[in-house]
Design a protein around this motif. Structure first.
Motif, PDB file in Angstrom:
ATOM      1  N   UNK A 159      26.343  68.863 -31.803  1.00 21.49           N
ATOM      2  CA  UNK A 159      27.141  67.890 -31.064  1.00 21.49           C
ATOM      3  C   UNK A 159      26.822  67.986 -29.571  1.00 21.49           C
ATOM      4  N   UNK A 160      26.388  66.863 -28.967  1.00 22.98           N
ATOM      5  CA  UNK A 160      26.065  66.838 -27.549  1.00 22.98           C
ATOM      6  C   UNK A 160      27.106  66.083 -26.723  1.00 22.98           C
ATOM      7  N   UNK A 161      28.232  65.737 -27.321  1.00 23.31           N
ATOM      8  CA  UNK A 161      29.250  65.010 -26.567  1.00 23.31           C
ATOM      9  C   UNK A 161      29.824  65.899 -25.471  1.00 23.31           C
ATOM     10  N   UNK A 162      30.210  65.305 -24.339  1.00 27.24           N
ATOM     11  CA  UNK A 162      30.736  66.107 -23.222  1.00 27.24           C
ATOM     12  C   UNK A 162      31.996  66.865 -23.624  1.00 27.24           C
ATOM     13  N   UNK A 163      32.134  68.049 -23.080  1.00 30.41           N
ATOM     14  CA  UNK A 163      33.285  68.903 -23.358  1.00 30.41           C
ATOM     15  C   UNK A 163      33.994  69.245 -22.051  1.00 30.41           C
ATOM     16  N   UNK A 164      35.322  69.252 -22.087  1.00 25.79           N
ATOM     17  CA  UNK A 164      36.092  69.664 -20.931  1.00 25.79           C
ATOM     18  C   UNK A 164      35.918  71.151 -20.663  1.00 25.79           C
ATOM     19  N   UNK A 165      35.884  71.511 -19.403  1.00 25.37           N
ATOM     20  CA  UNK A 165      35.674  72.908 -19.029  1.00 25.37           C
ATOM     21  C   UNK A 165      36.431  73.173 -17.735  1.00 25.37           C
ATOM     22  N   UNK A 166      36.839  74.423 -17.536  1.00 28.38           N
ATOM     23  CA  UNK A 166      37.623  74.731 -16.347  1.00 28.38           C
ATOM     24  C   UNK A 166      37.186  76.053 -15.732  1.00 28.38           C
ATOM     25  N   UNK A 167      36.917  76.004 -14.432  1.00 24.61           N
ATOM     26  CA  UNK A 167      36.627  77.206 -13.672  1.00 24.61           C
ATOM     27  C   UNK A 167      37.692  77.398 -12.599  1.00 24.61           C
ATOM     28  N   UNK A 168      37.388  78.216 -11.621  1.00 25.62           N
ATOM     29  CA  UNK A 168      38.323  78.426 -10.519  1.00 25.62           C
ATOM     30  C   UNK A 168      37.573  78.959  -9.310  1.00 25.62           C
ATOM     31  N   UNK A 169      38.182  78.794  -8.134  1.00 23.69           N
ATOM     32  CA  UNK A 169      37.617  79.383  -6.930  1.00 23.69           C
ATOM     33  C   UNK A 169      38.706  80.133  -6.178  1.00 23.69           C
ATOM     34  N   UNK A 170      38.266  81.099  -5.370  1.00 23.30           N
ATOM     35  CA  UNK A 170      39.158  82.049  -4.717  1.00 23.30           C
ATOM     36  C   UNK A 170      38.804  82.093  -3.242  1.00 23.30           C
ATOM     37  N   UNK A 171      39.808  82.233  -2.393  1.00 26.15           N
ATOM     38  CA  UNK A 171      39.509  82.230  -0.959  1.00 26.15           C
ATOM     39  C   UNK A 171      39.848  83.555  -0.288  1.00 26.15           C
ATOM     40  N   UNK A 172      39.884  84.624  -1.055  1.00 28.00           N
ATOM     41  CA  UNK A 172      40.209  85.916  -0.473  1.00 28.00           C
ATOM     42  C   UNK A 172      39.063  86.900  -0.489  1.00 28.00           C
ATOM     43  N   UNK A 173      37.830  86.401  -0.668  1.00 26.86           N
ATOM     44  CA  UNK A 173      36.677  87.305  -0.706  1.00 26.86           C
ATOM     45  C   UNK A 173      36.386  87.893   0.675  1.00 26.86           C
ATOM     46  N   UNK A 174      35.816  89.079   0.728  1.00 26.29           N
ATOM     47  CA  UNK A 174      35.411  89.651   2.019  1.00 26.29           C
ATOM     48  C   UNK A 174      34.385  88.766   2.713  1.00 26.29           C
ATOM     49  N   UNK A 175      34.305  88.903   4.012  1.00 20.66           N
ATOM     50  CA  UNK A 175      33.384  88.089   4.796  1.00 20.66           C
ATOM     51  C   UNK A 175      31.948  88.325   4.341  1.00 20.66           C
ATOM     52  N   UNK A 176      31.182  87.247   4.271  1.00 22.06           N
ATOM     53  CA  UNK A 176      29.777  87.335   3.907  1.00 22.06           C
ATOM     54  C   UNK A 176      29.471  86.906   2.499  1.00 22.06           C
ATOM     55  N   UNK A 177      30.469  86.909   1.638  1.00 16.45           N
ATOM     56  CA  UNK A 177      30.230  86.450   0.270  1.00 16.45           C
ATOM     57  C   UNK A 177      30.185  84.924   0.232  1.00 16.45           C
ATOM     58  N   UNK A 178      29.378  84.344  -0.650  1.00 13.96           N
ATOM     59  CA  UNK A 178      29.309  82.876  -0.732  1.00 13.96           C
ATOM     60  C   UNK A 178      30.589  82.292  -1.320  1.00 13.96           C
ATOM     61  N   UNK A 179      30.752  80.991  -1.133  1.00  7.77           N
ATOM     62  CA  UNK A 179      31.885  80.281  -1.729  1.00  7.77           C
ATOM     63  C   UNK A 179      31.590  80.099  -3.212  1.00  7.77           C
ATOM     64  N   UNK A 180      32.254  80.875  -4.032  1.00 11.09           N
ATOM     65  CA  UNK A 180      31.904  80.932  -5.457  1.00 11.09           C
ATOM     66  C   UNK A 180      32.834  80.067  -6.295  1.00 11.09           C
ATOM     67  N   UNK A 181      32.249  79.388  -7.270  1.00 10.05           N
ATOM     68  CA  UNK A 181      33.028  78.732  -8.312  1.00 10.05           C
ATOM     69  C   UNK A 181      32.756  79.502  -9.595  1.00 10.05           C
ATOM     70  N   UNK A 182      33.793  80.109 -10.139  1.00 16.74           N
ATOM     71  CA  UNK A 182      33.637  81.065 -11.235  1.00 16.74           C
ATOM     72  C   UNK A 182      33.998  80.448 -12.573  1.00 16.74           C
ATOM     73  N   UNK A 183      33.180  80.718 -13.577  1.00 18.56           N
ATOM     74  CA  UNK A 183      33.480  80.374 -14.964  1.00 18.56           C
ATOM     75  C   UNK A 183      33.390  81.641 -15.788  1.00 18.56           C
ATOM     76  N   UNK A 184      34.419  81.892 -16.611  1.00 20.42           N
ATOM     77  CA  UNK A 184      34.414  83.064 -17.469  1.00 20.42           C
ATOM     78  C   UNK A 184      34.679  82.641 -18.906  1.00 20.42           C
ATOM     79  N   UNK A 185      34.980  83.604 -19.788  1.00 19.64           N
ATOM     80  CA  UNK A 185      35.097  83.311 -21.215  1.00 19.64           C
ATOM     81  C   UNK A 185      36.189  82.299 -21.508  1.00 19.64           C
ATOM     82  N   UNK A 186      37.221  82.211 -20.633  1.00 19.72           N
ATOM     83  CA  UNK A 186      38.328  81.284 -20.879  1.00 19.72           C
ATOM     84  C   UNK A 186      38.036  79.879 -20.395  1.00 19.72           C
ATOM     85  N   UNK A 187      36.815  79.632 -19.882  1.00 18.73           N
ATOM     86  CA  UNK A 187      36.500  78.325 -19.290  1.00 18.73           C
ATOM     87  C   UNK A 187      36.583  77.186 -20.298  1.00 18.73           C
TER      88      UNK A 187
END
Length: 689
Positions: free
Chosen positions: A47-75
């Protein structure tokens, strides 16, 4: 790391700095790829039909880290809870079936079409897009960004933090991606974005918008601000000339919460076209690791547990069978079966390897022989080193080799003998006690397993497990070899004991009626099928006594054991796919052109092969009421007397079983009938003379 919208600059005008944005960087947890693999194999399939998916982003990372959009097993669960102090990011997953489809996808017509995985090598190809609209001429900066601590007093900062937390609590979320702000020297108010018109009633009032910003750079906001400004320009740009932006950054360092590193700046809000035809261009495709426009690839084979990788790969062929070839296949019935292999020789090795191919995880061997120099070439679980020093015990070596081949299998070996009819147990205390222990161990093993494979060299060695398995209502698969012939069969599965009280006649006396009424042996249910000994009219005895070496050994064409071993496992798999399991009606050769009863095909009683003719037949035979292994008289004696009955069988001649089952009387009646026929012939001849 910042990107600027394209613009055309007039050299006669002073250059006005334009706002730049830091794009997201994808951060995919290893658990995401594992879950995607399971979804692909078990749920998505082709099946190639589009599937809904959900990630998250966080704004408390230490300075120097990139702006990350995270996907994990619960996505893959869009309703899953978002981690604390994180903003959800809902998107769409486009999963292609081939790498070629992935490479040829039209990224201009799709905002996202990525995620193709090489499941055999645990390599994943993916391409993220974070869609954002662009202002044609960029966004002019009115006031450069500064840290919030330079603009707000400690009292204002505390008030902002408290107001934001209370708003999140009222809305039942861990973080708000966008919000509105009004502040003065004494207070700070916040509200939801949807309350814009009510919150900013005074047209002359300064407009401040807050964005939960995942970027750590003071001068540049993160990607989520882009579309907010486009929306503000589209809806309120006609009467709103400038907007103050607060990039809310919530960091905890050494257990102390701090938002003073948030940045605040002011921009001039450009005019947006009102016509949908003039929709501005969109950007957002993530660059690859080399900085070019193209997909990324992650190889998890090196960082993941090799055992987990092996388990996923072992199941791959089975899961792929379910995609198109056998979509109704119930793999769990096969994989969860506990299989006991009595015999770890040529047949035992071949059966074990085929069981592993079917994903069976629990395999137990029983054998008392040691590996000899002639074994490794015919028995694929052994090597030359296993023969040295007198040879390793076959059962133990076979179990050890299975776990080396695939660590996920639960393999165990028992180096023990199986007492046999015609092989007397001496009445010395040690020998009798050892026989008692062997019988008890065999009973425990058969009781703990679902499928019993009889794969021994001699006929008499199959008798005791056949009796025990029939008594315990276990499915038995039997395989035996000749020189160029073989038989693979399933034993008839007796009805549960509570059902037998009213069925004794149908199981025995009516057997002859069934035989007479059905010349083709059709529609015979599993509980009426015969066992390995049902076609014999003599009890098993010592088959190796007074025999030469070639008569004592099983001399077969080299390929015969592999054929028979594979068919034995495939017969098991077919039986397990039938709704009635071992009680399934037996298929015969006449059923080959009919609709198969299971997703894997027929469920025969026997498969008899003739390698010289490269031919198989599927005979069916009824249970024999005088069978020396599965007849009611034998099972009743075994269940009532236990080892005492078995000791009589071991220590007596074969006449003991024949007397018990009525075979002795049958032989006498046959001889009498033959004698009567000779007398009758003599009288007739005399009369003619």
């Amino acid at each position: 790391m910042a990107t600027a919208d394209s613009e055309t600059h007039n050299p006669l005008e002073p250059r006005i700095p334009k706002l730049q944005f830091v794009p997201f960087t994808s951060a995919l947890d290893a658990g995401f790829w594992h879950e995607l693999t399971q979804k692909k194999l078990n749920e998505y399939r082709l099946d190639e039909t589009p599937k809904g998916i959900k990630g998250y982003y966080y704004n408390g990372d230490p300075f120097g880290l990139p702006a990350r959009l995270t996907l994990e097993f619960s996505a893959f669960d869009v309703n899953a809870a978002t981690p604390a102090h994180c903003c959800p990011a809902v998107g769409t997953l486009y999963n292609t079936n081939t790498f070629e489809s992935f490479k040829s996808c039209d990224k201009k017509s799709l905002l996202e079409k990525a995620a193709n995985e090489d499941l055999k090598k645990y390599r994943f190809y993916y391409w993220f897009c974070y869609p954002a609209l662009c202002f044609p001429d960029g966004i002019p900066i009115v006031q450069q960004a500064v840290c919030l601590g330079e603009r707000f007093s400690p009292t204002q900062i505390q008030a902002l933090q408290k107001a934001y937390d209370e708003l999140c609590q009222r809305e039942g979320v861990t973080a708000l991606p966008y919000f509105l702000i009004k502040y003065n020297d004494k207070s700070v108010l916040v509200s939801l974005l949807k309350n814009w018109n009510d919150f900013f009633q005074d047209q002359e009032e300064k407009v401040t918008v807050g964005v939960y910003d995942p970027c750590n750079f003071t001068q540049y906001p993160g990607w989520p601000l882009r579309n907010l400004l486009v929306m503000a320009a589209h809806r309120w740009g006609s009467h709103l000339h400038s907007v103050e932006v607060l990039c809310f950054r919530d960091r905890t360092m050494q257990g102390v919460r701090d938002i003073t590193h948030s940045s605040i700046f002011e921009i001039k809000l450009p005019q947006m076209p009102q016509s949908p035809v003039d929709c501005p261009k969109a950007v957002g495709w993530e660059k690859n690791q080399k900085g070019g426009m193209g997909p990324r690839m992650v190889n998890l084979s090196e960082c993941m547990d090799p055992k987990r990788l092996a388990e996923s790969s072992v199941d791959l062929n089975l899961k792929l069978m379910c995609w198109r070839l056998v979509p109704t296949l119930d793999l769990e019935k096969v994989v969860s079966s506990k299989c006991l292999l009595l015999g770890a020789g040529t047949l035992g090795c071949c059966v074990a390897r085929t069981l592993m191919g079917w994903g069976v995880r629990q395999i137990t061997f029983v054998d008392n022989a040691k590996i000899s120099y002639s074994n490794p070439v015919r028995q694929p679980l052994y090597e030359f080193e296993d023969c040295l020093g007198g040879g390793k015990p076959k059962a133990l070596a076979a179990a050890d080799r299975l776990q080396k081949i695939f660590p996920g299998v639960n393999a165990e070996g028992f180096n023990m003998s199986i007492p046999m009819p015609g092989h007397p147990v001496n009445f010395s205390e040690v020998t009798m006690e050892q026989a008692r222990k062997d019988v008890a161990q065999l009973e425990r093993l058969i009781d703990a397993h679902d499928i019993i494979f009889l794969l021994m060299d001699t006929r008499e060695s199959r008798w005791l497990p056949a009796v025990i398995a029939a008594s315990k209502r276990k499915l038995v698969i039997n395989a035996a070899l000749g020189f160029d012939t073989f038989v693979v069969m399933r034993h008839g599965l007796k009805k549960p004991k509570q059902q037998e009280s009213g069925d004794s006649c149908s199981n025995n006396a009516s057997g002859s009626a069934d035989l007479l009424g059905s010349s083709l042996f059709s529609n015979i249910p599993g509980y009426k099928l015969g066992c390995y000994f049902c076609n014999d009219v003599v009890a098993p005895g010592d088959s190796t006594r007074d025999r030469t070496l070639d008569q004592q050994c099983t001399v077969s064409r080299p390929g015969l054991a592999m054929i028979a071993g594979a068919l034995a496992v495939e017969l098991m798999a077919s039986v397990l796919q039938h709704p009635e399991g071992g009680y399934a009606v037996a298929s015969s050769s006449d059923d080959r052109m009919n609709e198969p009863p299971t997703s894997l095909g027929l469920v025969p009683h026997q498969i008899r092969g003739f390698l010289s003719r490269f031919d198989n037949v599927l005979p069916v035979s009824l249970a024999f009421d005088k069978c020396t292994a599965c007849s009611p008289k034998v099972l009743d004696q075994y269940e009532r007397e236990g080892f005492n009955f078995l000791a009589k069988v071991f220590n007596s001649s074969h006449s003991f079983l024949e007397d018990l089952t009525g075979l002795t009387l049958l032989h006498q009646e046959t001889q009498d009938a033959e004698g009567y026929g000779k007398c009758a012939t003599t009288i007739i001849v005399t009369k003619k003379k």
